[in-house]
Design a protein around this motif. Structure first.
Motif, PDB file in Angstrom:
ATOM      1  N   LYS A   5       0.854  -1.189   0.000  1.00 27.37           N
ATOM      2  CA  LYS A   5       0.000   0.000   0.000  1.00 27.37           C
ATOM      3  C   LYS A   5       0.886   1.233   0.000  1.00 27.37           C
ATOM      4  O   LYS A   5       2.001   1.218   0.515  1.00 27.37           O
ATOM      5  CB  LYS A   5      -0.949   0.010   1.199  1.00 27.37           C
ATOM      6  CG  LYS A   5      -0.277   0.163   2.542  1.00 27.37           C
ATOM      7  CD  LYS A   5      -1.312   0.205   3.658  1.00 27.37           C
ATOM      8  CE  LYS A   5      -0.604   0.306   5.014  1.00 27.37           C
ATOM      9  NZ  LYS A   5      -1.557   0.387   6.105  1.00 27.37           N
ATOM     10  N   ILE A   6       0.362   2.279  -0.598  1.00 29.88           N
ATOM     11  CA  ILE A   6       1.118   3.521  -0.681  1.00 29.88           C
ATOM     12  C   ILE A   6       1.002   4.288   0.626  1.00 29.88           C
ATOM     13  O   ILE A   6      -0.061   4.367   1.230  1.00 29.88           O
ATOM     14  CB  ILE A   6       0.660   4.376  -1.885  1.00 29.88           C
ATOM     15  CG1 ILE A   6       1.654   5.509  -2.116  1.00 29.88           C
ATOM     16  CG2 ILE A   6      -0.760   4.863  -1.703  1.00 29.88           C
ATOM     17  CD1 ILE A   6       1.546   6.147  -3.480  1.00 29.88           C
ATOM     18  N   THR A  37       4.677  -2.916   2.847  1.00 34.18           N
ATOM     19  CA  THR A  37       3.926  -4.164   2.736  1.00 34.18           C
ATOM     20  C   THR A  37       2.705  -4.039   3.642  1.00 34.18           C
ATOM     21  O   THR A  37       2.773  -3.466   4.713  1.00 34.18           O
ATOM     22  CB  THR A  37       4.794  -5.363   3.157  1.00 34.18           C
ATOM     23  OG1 THR A  37       5.372  -5.108   4.431  1.00 34.18           O
ATOM     24  CG2 THR A  37       5.904  -5.626   2.148  1.00 34.18           C
ATOM     25  N   LYS A  38       1.557  -4.554   3.188  1.00 33.64           N
ATOM     26  CA  LYS A  38       0.320  -4.461   3.976  1.00 33.64           C
ATOM     27  C   LYS A  38       0.400  -5.286   5.244  1.00 33.64           C
ATOM     28  O   LYS A  38      -0.108  -4.917   6.282  1.00 33.64           O
ATOM     29  CB  LYS A  38      -0.880  -4.908   3.147  1.00 33.64           C
ATOM     30  CG  LYS A  38      -1.333  -3.902   2.128  1.00 33.64           C
ATOM     31  CD  LYS A  38      -2.595  -4.383   1.442  1.00 33.64           C
ATOM     32  CE  LYS A  38      -3.076  -3.360   0.447  1.00 33.64           C
ATOM     33  NZ  LYS A  38      -4.296  -3.795  -0.230  1.00 33.64           N
ATOM     34  N   GLN A  50       7.988  -5.578   8.466  1.00 33.79           N
ATOM     35  CA  GLN A  50       7.302  -4.808   7.448  1.00 33.79           C
ATOM     36  C   GLN A  50       8.388  -4.104   6.633  1.00 33.79           C
ATOM     37  O   GLN A  50       9.384  -3.640   7.193  1.00 33.79           O
ATOM     38  CB  GLN A  50       6.387  -3.783   8.108  1.00 33.79           C
ATOM     39  CG  GLN A  50       5.163  -3.484   7.310  1.00 33.79           C
ATOM     40  CD  GLN A  50       4.128  -2.721   8.128  1.00 33.79           C
ATOM     41  OE1 GLN A  50       4.381  -2.242   9.217  1.00 33.79           O
ATOM     42  NE2 GLN A  50       2.962  -2.583   7.568  1.00 33.79           N
ATOM     43  N   VAL A  51       8.211  -4.027   5.315  1.00 31.76           N
ATOM     44  CA  VAL A  51       9.208  -3.433   4.436  1.00 31.76           C
ATOM     45  C   VAL A  51       8.670  -2.111   3.904  1.00 31.76           C
ATOM     46  O   VAL A  51       7.532  -2.040   3.442  1.00 31.76           O
ATOM     47  CB  VAL A  51       9.544  -4.386   3.264  1.00 31.76           C
ATOM     48  CG1 VAL A  51      10.614  -3.789   2.367  1.00 31.76           C
ATOM     49  CG2 VAL A  51       9.973  -5.752   3.780  1.00 31.76           C
ATOM     50  N   GLY A  73       8.847  -3.417  13.784  1.00 26.51           N
ATOM     51  CA  GLY A  73       7.819  -2.819  14.625  1.00 26.51           C
ATOM     52  C   GLY A  73       6.475  -3.524  14.589  1.00 26.51           C
ATOM     53  O   GLY A  73       5.605  -3.222  15.385  1.00 26.51           O
ATOM     54  N   VAL A  74       6.302  -4.463  13.680  1.00 29.11           N
ATOM     55  CA  VAL A  74       5.020  -5.165  13.596  1.00 29.11           C
ATOM     56  C   VAL A  74       5.023  -6.459  14.402  1.00 29.11           C
ATOM     57  O   VAL A  74       4.055  -7.177  14.413  1.00 29.11           O
ATOM     58  CB  VAL A  74       4.640  -5.471  12.128  1.00 29.11           C
ATOM     59  CG1 VAL A  74       4.411  -4.196  11.373  1.00 29.11           C
ATOM     60  CG2 VAL A  74       5.688  -6.322  11.463  1.00 29.11           C
TER      61      VAL A  74
END
Length: 84
Positions: A5-6, A37-38, A50-51, A73-74
């Protein structure tokens, strides 16, 4: 990476170093966006991250030269209670 996602459109990016890197090939900032990445991506060691990266919407290029981040962080946070 199909499930992305943007975070920010290229025209809204205001870091001069990022602008210089992304447009050095003649592309326009409007062609780029900052993405993530979502969901967490599972690495081979089992860690989930997360990237965050910049992607050119016209060419599909993902720039890994500047501000390419892997964020742990996720990960679930474990709370340990202290003994009193």
């Amino acid at each position: 990476m199909s499930k992305i996602k943007i975070l920010k459109a290229g025209d809204d990016l205001n870091n001069p170093k990022v602008t210089q890197e992304l447009t050095k090939d003649g592309s326009k900032m409007a062609d780029w966006g900052k993405y993530t990445t979502k969901k967490a991506v599972k690495l081979s060691n089992g860690q989930k991250v997360q990237v965050h990266f910049y992607k050119n919407e016209i060419t599909g290029e993902i720039n890994k030269n500047i501000d390419y981040k892997i964020s742990p962080g996720v990960l679930p946070v474990r709370v340990h209670k202290r003994k009193q």
